[in-house]
Every structure is written in structure tokens, then in C-alpha cells.
Design an enzyme around this catalytic site. Structure first.
Site, short mmCIF file in Angstrom:
data_model
loop_
_atom_site.label_atom_id
_atom_site.label_comp_id
_atom_site.label_asym_id
_atom_site.label_seq_id
_atom_site.Cartn_x
_atom_site.Cartn_y
_atom_site.Cartn_z
N SER A 1 2.05 4.62 1.92
CA SER A 1 2.06 5.22 3.24
C SER A 1 3.45 5.78 3.48
O SER A 1 4.10 6.27 2.55
CB SER A 1 1.67 4.17 4.29
OG SER A 1 1.67 4.72 5.58
N SER B 1 2.52 -14.56 29.75
CA SER B 1 2.24 -13.57 30.78
C SER B 1 1.88 -14.32 32.05
O SER B 1 1.31 -15.41 32.01
CB SER B 1 1.10 -12.64 30.36
OG SER B 1 -0.08 -13.38 30.13
N HIS C 1 2.06 -20.01 29.24
CA HIS C 1 1.67 -18.69 28.76
C HIS C 1 2.88 -17.77 28.88
O HIS C 1 3.81 -18.02 29.66
CB HIS C 1 0.49 -18.13 29.57
CG HIS C 1 0.59 -18.38 31.04
ND1 HIS C 1 1.46 -17.68 31.87
CD2 HIS C 1 -0.06 -19.26 31.83
CE1 HIS C 1 1.33 -18.11 33.09
NE2 HIS C 1 0.42 -19.07 33.11
N HIS D 1 0.86 -1.18 0.00
CA HIS D 1 0.00 0.00 0.00
C HIS D 1 0.90 1.23 0.00
O HIS D 1 2.12 1.11 0.12
CB HIS D 1 -0.89 0.01 1.24
CG HIS D 1 -0.09 0.04 2.52
ND1 HIS D 1 0.37 -1.12 3.13
CD2 HIS D 1 0.40 1.06 3.26
CE1 HIS D 1 1.07 -0.79 4.19
NE2 HIS D 1 1.11 0.52 4.30
#
Length: 950
Positions: free
Chosen positions: A447, A589, A587, A445
Site C-alpha cells: 500500500s 466518554s 468510561h 501488505h
């Protein structure tokens, strides 16, 4: 003045008579435009109206005018009528400047003037030596031009010329011809008849061949053919025995004549950015040949051509040299080269209808640059719009980058902004020469785009069947995902950062200290895994599992935006092998478990640390640097209390640089015998991001009011100074200073010296900098002073300070503070001498007349005007200092200057020079004698200096 011209009301034309009357001094207090031999009407509205009124009044001064400047942003009929009067009313005219370009469009591009031809009567200007028709709308050369037999310099740049007439070869006195930025496809054979031509500039055209007759330019010293479509050059170029400069870069050359090496005076042959796969040995080893950007030694490629060249030879190719502008893209595609090495390739079929692309090259600023804590910027910022514009086929983008000093465990990527966040594109490096490196990517794109150097990122897609993710730079770092760890595929990436052992040992003052890499993990999808994931880290160098005390092993974890480090040692099963430490997590976290006795409060950093140190009673508390890493800590019971003191939190990043929604955790391992490691660990963390630099402040030898300020990495200082000291002089570089990538600081001029002009990077007289380790970090400013410089030089200084601009510049006492948090960085002396600078400030628009009477050729005047297009004071200073430099050591220089001033009707400045010389004879006799001026100069013409002072 362009703004004034654009805003001119319709009724302004009705006041043309009054304005013209003021031009000859008719009105009280009016500024006379007709003074001496110059008539500058390009800076005033209704210039043609003023000229017509002057011609109707027929003042006697008009017959003496030799220099006329008119803007071509006028009504075409009025312009033609005014020019038709010139031959009869200005018979002594020697220089005629009819230029457009003073007005700009919405995007800042120069607008061409309305001039499309010249009246035939102008051929009667028998004394005309200089004709400037740049920035106009000429499609053919006016028929009167070849009849101007005295023409010495002809400037036709930035027009729409597609050919030059055969009659051009009939100009017997022409020495300077420039036709840059036109649409020339061929040259007339009669061009070779210009036997007096010395400088020829045909760059930025569409030439695909040159006539053999060009070898007849026997006096040609400079030939510029850059940015054309030449595939070869004629062998007759070897007959140009006076040639000193030959510029052929950015063409399609596949071969060059070997005889060019035999040109006796050739000092530079520029062949960069062509398609040369081989060159004659005589040229390959010649020191004056520049060959960067050629595929030397490569076999012809059957697939796409090198960067920036179209895949289809019939595809349109555009070359734009400005930092901002626009270009069209059609369904047939095109290849576009922008300033600073930016290249775009739009394949055929990329668009279904014509579209206009706008571009802007921005200087790096924190609001436009998104950098992680260990990233380095390698390019300027490119903006392409309309933002979000997509194409039916991939568009290729090449960005020229500064080659990084080292790529060990680091990689170059193109970073772009999409939907309010920054992401990295798949990037390929293409090296055309040791110092010319391009980052190529497919543009999804339009930008903002920039190139950064980041720690190597290894990523994988974790399927339900499980996988193994290894670090490409550190084979001992691994993450194992067992089968069933996830139901849906998710992306996981890791980055590893290493600190040199020698640097760590020097910091700690401990020969046996060691540290392992820091690990960063990130993922997409749910935060938890269905089955435990195994993370493996290498133990620090010199440490093995055989002599490891497990009681001192701690695993710390942090994931921003939390501000604490969590001791999760009790929440994992930590396994230590001979060389590695492994633990399992479900996990990335964590919820903090109940604290153990004497816990380790967590540090605000998303890295973790594994620390090993000798046994000792006591406890350690932690508070660490603000960083996205977590720690795996191996720490002893030791007497006393260990604390981490955190550095000041960094300022909030701009919206474009905000961290991701789920920042990744990190892990780190340490080994040291130190009992107090808090401050040392903080310094080690900072050292990973700090750069050691020196600051320089140099003044241009020809123009001391032009000051170069630069912030350089320590290893680049010597080479940079060696290159600059031919044109600049100044004090030694500052002491070494430590700064962060992207850190702001500013330069303040002190002790009577201040910035001379308004600048967008100047706040309250202080020049703002942002340090990027791989960019030049250089600014050139003009300074001035309100102090009296008639009798002596002004000695001032420039000081560099950290942070944003305060309300007051810190006082001298602040400079005694040392360390990373010291506000003052360095102070370097500056000196503004007297003499010619005061003269330069008085000449104003009369400087070309003085230059001609000093003997400067028209060509040099035009170069000065081009180099300092928007700076009248810079033009004057450069002219005077260039002349003075050539006169150094020669007797009679002061007399020549006084006579030139008097011949230019500037007796006021001539008397000022006499006064300065008289003052010098009386008060500074010794210093003037050392410069070789006083004893050797003949008596000055006119009255003695004492009478002039009276």
C-alpha cells in the site's frame, strides 16, 4: 515530441518526401531543418525517411553537416538503410547521436530504441569524434566502432551489453567513455591501452572485479564504478596519477588499497554503502574520503546482513534509480534498492510464482500524508502495488529518514494505509552513520508507506486480571486497571505531550508559571469498564498538594467529535496527594451532569486541563482550541470574566487522514497566577504545534533565471546559506514566520517576473508549498519576464502567502498585517540581468555548435545535455554562463563570443551582441569598465557596431 512520434499515423510515411523537401527549404513557409552544420532529425517523425530523401537529393548543404541526430524509435530496416548512406553523403560528420528513450511506457519509464547494430560502412567516418548510442538495445558493441580512429567520446549507457570487445583498446583518441546501466560482468584487459582516456563511467553494472591493466590509464581523471558487485579493487589504481574523482559507492568492498591516499590530485573518494569494517589510517582521516553507510568497527555478523544487503549471497540484487518503475520477484527472493534509500528484502519462498512489483515515490502532499496534530513527517511517500498483495513470508522494508533533531518522548514509526485507514507498524531504527538513519519494519501488505515522528505511545493489553499502564517518558503518568475491570482483553494506549517550562514562562510573562504534561488515552472494545479505572497525573512543577486549594480544582473533558468541553469534576472523586492528582472513571466518554453555578462551558479540544490560579471572586467561561485533548482545570474565583477564544478550525482532512471512529480523550494541568488565561492557553496550545521558519529566495550565479525557494526552520538557516552561497546569491532571509506542520502556502512572482514553464505545483503562476519541518521544503523554478531586458536589468520580487491560492494576489496593504492569521508572510527581491540571457534565448538547438567554437570539450557538452535532459533553454543558459564564468577577468571575451557565433552561422545573434555592446559603450561606460570588458577587449571582428545597428 515523443508524443508526436507515438501518435504518427501510418500514412505519415507517405508524406516523407514532402517533409524532407521542407527540410531543405523547398516548400513555402517551411521551417528549414538543414541549416548550418547541424541536422537534427530526432525531434521529427519519419526522421529516417527525411534523411534518405536528403541523401537522394544530394543538396550541397549536406556535405557541410558535422552534427547529425536521429531517433532510434524507427523501423530497424529503415534505420539501417539510412545509416548506410551516411559515410558517403556526410563525409565531414563529427558528431553522430543515435538515441532512444524519447518514448515512454504506461508507467513513465523510458523505452529503448530499436538499434541493435551499426552498418560496417560507418567505420569510414574518418572525422567522427562523438558517437552516442545510449538508450538502445545493443547486446554487443558494433564491429565498426573500434575502427573509428578519431573517436573522442563514446556513449553506450542504458543498453544490454554484457561485455566489451578487446578491440576497444585500439581507439587512440578516446577521452570519454560511459557504459552505465548495462550488464557488464567483466572488462577487457586492453581497456588499459586507452592512454588518452580521461573520464570513464562504468556505474550500474554487474562487475565483480577489475583487470589490473586498468592502472595503465595514465591520463584518467574521473572513474565511476558505483552500484556494481566489486568486493575489492586492484592495487594498480594507485598508478592513476591524474585521478581526481574515484566513485566506488554501493558495492561489496571489504577492503581498499592504502596507496589510494597517495594519489596527488585525488579530490574525492566515495566509498559509501559498502561492507568496509576497517580502512587504512591514511584514508580514515583523509578529508576527501566519504565512508557513510559502512559497518566500520563492527564485528562480522553471523545473523542477517546490514540493511539492504541480501541474506543469501546468491540472492539476486536489484538497484533502481528512478522514482517510479517495476521489478520482478521470483520464489528465490531478491534484494531491491530504490531511489532515496528505500530498500526491500524478499526472502526465498515469499512468493510461489513470479510476480511484478510496481513502485512510485511521491512528494508529500496532504492527500497522501496522514499526520496527527503533533506528528512530524520524516520521509517521502512510497507506494507499492498491487495494493493488498501479501506474501508467504515477511518482507522487510527500510525507509531512509531524516534524523529528528530530538527524540525526547517521541518515537519514529512507519505508517501505512490498510482498509481505508492508517495504522502504525512496529518499527526499528538502524543507524549506519550520524546522518543516515533507516526505519525498518515488516510489511504486512502492499500500500502506501511513510515515516513519521510522533509522541511516544505506550500500550498494553488489559486482561480480566487487571494491569498497570505507565508512561515511558513521564513516570508520574499512570493508569491502573483493577481486577474485573473488563471481561474480555482490550487494548489501551496512552500518549503524553510536554511543553517546556521556559517557553511557557516566556509566553505568559510570568516567572513562576508551570504546566504539566497532556495525557491522551485510547482503547478498543466497549466504551465502559466494569470497575473504576484510576488515572494519575503529576501536578505542575512547583505545586504540591500541601498548598493546593481544592475549591479551585476542576476536571474538564472532551472527546471529539463533540465541540464542547465537559466539566466532570462533580462526577469523579478527585484525590490530590503531595505530587499527584488521581481520579477514577468507568468510561472514557461522559454524559454531562447538571451544570454547577457558574460552570465552565467546554472547549472544542480532546485534551483536559488542570489549572491552578490565585483566589479571586468572579467566574470563568471557556471556549478552547480545536484539539483532541481534554483539560483538568484548577481555577480561582476571580473578578471579571475569563473566556477562551478559539483559533479558526482547520480545514477538513482528506479522506485518508480522517480521525478514528472513537477519538481518545486527553487531560492537561496548568499552574499560573494570571486571572485571564483564555488567550494564553490558546497560544500555548498553538505553540506546541507551531514551527518558526525563515523563507529564502536565491538565484543561481551561472543562471539568474534559475531561482531556489526554500522554507527553513530557524536553526537551519545559517548552515544552509553557507552551503548554498557558493552557487547562489540573493537577499537576506525573511523575518521569522510561524507555520504548522503540513500547512499550505504559495510563492507568487511579482513586478514583471513570472514562472517560465508549466509545472504541476504551479497554479495561476504561483508555486504551491506544503511545510514539513524535517524535510527540505525546497523548489527550483525558472522565471522569465515580458519586460525589455536589452538595456537594463528587471527588478522584481517573490512574495509568500498563506493558505490556498486566492483568485487575486493580496495587495500591498495586506502585508501590513501581522500575527498568525496574516495572509502575507514575506517578500524578497529578485533581479534578472541583461546581457547573455537574451543571447541564450536566441540560440536554440544551435548551442552545441557555438559551444564547440567557444572551445568547450565534448565531455562537458554531454554533461550539460544529461543535466538538462528535457530543457533546451537550460542547456543553452548553462553553457553560456559556465563559459562566461571561466572568462571572467580575461580580455577578449566578447570578441570570442562574436567569432563563435559567426562561425556557427548565427550572424543574427552576433549582430545583436554587437548592438548590446555598443549600447553599453555609450550609456553604461562606467559599469562595463568595472566588469573589465570594455577597455581590455580587442576590436571586434567584422563591421563596427554602428554599421551593424544601421
Amino acid at each position: 515530441m515523443a508524443t508526436v512520434a507515438e501518435g504518427l499515423e501510418p500514412e505519415a510515411a507517405a508524406t516523407g518526401d514532402a517533409a524532407a523537401a521542407a527540410a531543405v527549404g523547398a516548400g513555402p513557409g517551411a521551417a528549414p531543418l538543414l541549416a548550418g552544420k547541424q541536422l537534427n532529425l530526432d525531434l521529427y517523425p519519419a526522421g529516417c525517411q527525411r534523411l534518405l530523401h536528403l541523401c537522394a537529393q544530394q543538396p550541397t548543404q549536406l556535405l557541410q553537416v558535422e552534427f547529425l541526430r536521429l531517433s532510434t524509435h524507427e523501423d530497424p530496416g529503415l534505420l539501417e538503410a539510412a545509416l548506410a548512406r551516411v559515410p558517403a553523403r556526410l563525409p565531414r560528420l563529427r558528431s553522430l547521436v543515435l538515441k532512444g528513450g524519447q518514448r515512454r511506457d504506461m508507467l513513465g519509464a523510458c523505452l529503448p530504441g530499436t538499434l541493435t547494430t551499426l552498418p560496417a560502412s560507418l567505420s569510414g567516418l574518418g572525422r567522427l569524434a562523438h558517437l552516442d548510442l545510449s538508450f538502445n538495445s545493443l547486446r554487443t558493441l558494433p564491429a565498426c566502432v573500434p575502427h573509428m580512429r578519431s573517436l573522442d567520446a563514446l556513449l553506450l549507457s542504458h543498453n544490454r551489453l554484457s561485455e566489451l570487445p578487446e578491440a576497444l583498446g585500439a581507439l587512440p583518441a578516446l577521452t570519454f567513455l560511459t557504459v552505465t546501466h548495462n550488464r557488464l560482468r567483466a572488462l577487457p584487459a586492453t581497456l588499459g591501452a586507452l592512454s588518452t582516456l580521461q573520464r570513464l563511467d562504468l556505474s550500474e553494472n554487474l562487475l565483480d572485479s577489475l583487470p589490473a591493466a586498468i592502472g595503465g590509464l595514465s591520463r584518467l581523471s574521473e572513474l565511476n564504478l558505483a552500484s556494481n558487485a566489486l568486493q575489492s579493487v586492484p592495487a594498480s589504481l594507485a598508478r592513476l596519477r591524474c585521478l581526481r574523482l574515484l566513485v566506488l559507492h554501493s558495492n561489496r568492498l571489504t577492503s581498499v588499497p592504502a596507496d589510494l591516499a597517495g594519489l596527488p590530485l585525488l579530490a574525492q573518494l566515495d566509498l559509501r554503502d559498502n561492507q568496509l569494517r576497517a580502512v587504512p589510517p591514511e584514508l580514515l582521516d583523509a578529508p576527501f574520503v566519504r565512508l557513510q553507510g559502512n559497518p566500520l568497527g563492527e564485528a562480522p555478523a553471523a545473523s542477517p546482513s546490514p540493511p539492504g544487503t541480501p541474506m543469501d549471497p546468491e540472492m539476486p540484487r536489484l538497484r533502481l534509480t528512478s522514482d517510479a518503475g517495476s521489478f520482478p520477484v521470483t520464489p528465490w527472493g531478491c534484494s531491491v534498492t530504490l531511489a532515496h534509500g528505500v530498500r526491500l528484502l524478499f526472502p526465498a519462498g515469499a512468493t510461489t510464482a513470479p510476480v511484478t512489483i510496481h513502485y512510485q515515490l511521491w512528494l508529500p502532499q496532504p492527500g497522501l500524508v496522514s499526520l496527527g496534530p503533533h506528528d512530524s513527517l520524516l520521509s517521502s511517500v512510497l507506494e507499492l502495488w498491487p495494493h493488498g498483495l501479501t506474501f508467504r513470508q515477511d518482507v522487510s522494508l527500510w525507509l531512509l529518514v531524516v534524523p529528528p533533531r530530538t527524540q525526547l518522548c517521541r518515537e519514529v514509526v512507519v505508517r501505512t494505509r490498510s482498509d481505508g485507514s492508517w495504522s502504525d507498524l512496529e518499527t526499528f531504527l538502524e543507524e549506519e552513520a550520524p546522518k543516515r538513519l533507516w526505519a525498518r519494519c515488516q510489511v504486512p501488505h502492499f500500500s502506501w508507506f511513510l515515516v513519521v515522528l510522533r509522541p511516544v505511545s505506550d500500550a498494553c493489553l488489559v486482561p480480566p486480571e487487571g494491569t498497570l499502564l505507565c508512561s515511558s517518558g513521564h513516570p508520574g503518568v499512570k493508569v491502573t486497571f483493577p481486577p474485573g475491570a473488563t471481561q474480555e482483553p482490550r487494548h489501551v494506549s496512552m500518549q503524553v505531550l510536554r511543553m517546556a517550562g521556559r517557553e511557557l514562562r516566556a509566553l505568559l510573562g510570568e516567572p513562576g508559571a508551570a504546566v504539566s504534561p497532556l495525557l491522551r488515552l485510547s482503547q478498543s472494545g466497549p466504551t465502559s469498564f466494569l470497575r473504576p479505572v484510576t488515572v494519575q497525573l503529576p501536578l505542575p512543577p512547583g505545586l504540591t498538594g500541601l498548598d493546593l486549594d481544592r475549591s479551585r480544582l476542576h476536571l474538564l473533558h472532551r472527546a471529539p467529535p463533540e465541540a464542547t468541553w465537559d466539566d466532570i469534576t462533580a462526577a469523579v472523586a478527585l484525590e490530590v496527594t503531595h505530587l499527584y492528582a488521581r481520579f477514577q472513571v468507568t468510561h472514557f466518554s461522559w454524559s454531562v451532569p447538571p451544570p454547577r453555578p457558574q460552570p465552565h462551558p467546554c472547549v472544542p479540544s480532546p485534551w483536559s486541563l488542570l489549572l491552578v490560579s490565585p483566589p479571586a471572586p468572579g467566574h470563568c467561561s471557556w471556549s478552547a482550541p480545536p484539539s483532541p485533548w481534554s483539560l483538568l482545570l484548577f481555577s480561582p474565583p476571580a473578578p471579571g470574566h475569563c473566556s477562551w477564544s478559539a483559533p479558526p478550525a482547520p480545514s477538513a482532512p482528506p479522506p485518508s487522514a480522517q480521525p478514528p471512529a472513537h477519538p481518545p480523550p486527553r487531560y492537561w494541568l496548568w499552574y499560573t497566577t494570571k486571572a485571564r488565561v483564555g488567550d494564553l492557553a490558546r497560544k500555548a496550545w498553538e505553540r506546541l504545534r507551531l514551527h518558526r521558519v525563515n523563507l529564502i529566495a536565491l538565484q543561481r550565479r551561472r543562471d539568474p533565471e534559475q531561482v531556489l525557494l526554500q522554507c527553513l526552520p530557524r536553526n537551519k538557516v545559517d548552515a544552509t546559506l553557507q552551503r548554498l552561497l557558493e552557487r547562489y546569491r540573493g537577499p537576506e532571509p525573511s523575518d521569522t514566520v510561524e507555520v504548522f506542520e503540513g500547512e499550505k502556502f504559495f510563492a507568487a512572482f511579482e513586478r514583471g517576473i513570472e514562472v517560465d514553464a508549466d509545472r504541476p505545483d504551479c497554479v495561476e503562476g504561483r508555486i504551491c508549498f506544503v511545510f514539513y519541518s524535517h524535510l527540505k521544503n525546497v523548489k527550483e523554478v525558472y522565471v522569465t519576464t515580458a519586460l525589455d531586458r536589452e538595456a537594463q536589468a528587471v527588478r522584481g520580487q517573490v512574495s509568500f502567502y498563506r493558505g490556498s491560492v486566492p483568485t487575486e494576489v493580496p495587495k500591498e496593504a495586506a502585508r501590513q498585517r501581522k500575527g498568525a492569521d496574516a495572509l502575507w508572510m514575506a517578500t524578497l527581491p529578485l533581479k534578472l540581468p541583461a546581457n547573455l540571457l537574451s543571447v541564450a534565448g536566441r540560440l536554440g538547438p544551435d548551442w552545441p555548435t557555438v559551444a564547440l567554437h567557444l572551445g568547450l570539450p565534448y565531455g562537458e557538452l554531454q554533461r550539460i545535455r544529461h543535466d538538462f535532459r528535457d530543457d533546451l533553454d537550460g542547456q543553452t543558459r548553462h553553457m553560456l554562463f559556465s563559459w562566461a564564468e571561466r572568462q571572467a577577468g580575461q580580455p577578449g571575451a566578447a570578441g570570442l563570443l562574436v567569432r563563435a557565433l559567426e562561425q556557427s552561422d548565427r550572424r543574427d545573434v552576433a549582430e545583436e551582441v554587437r548592438a548590446v555592446l555598443d549600447l553599453g559603450h555609450r550609456k553604461y561606460q562606467d559599469s562595463i569598465r568595472r566588469t573589465g570588458l570594455a577597455p581590455e577587449d580587442p576590436p571586434l571582428p567584422g563591421p563596427p557596431a554602428s554599421q551593424a545597428l544601421a
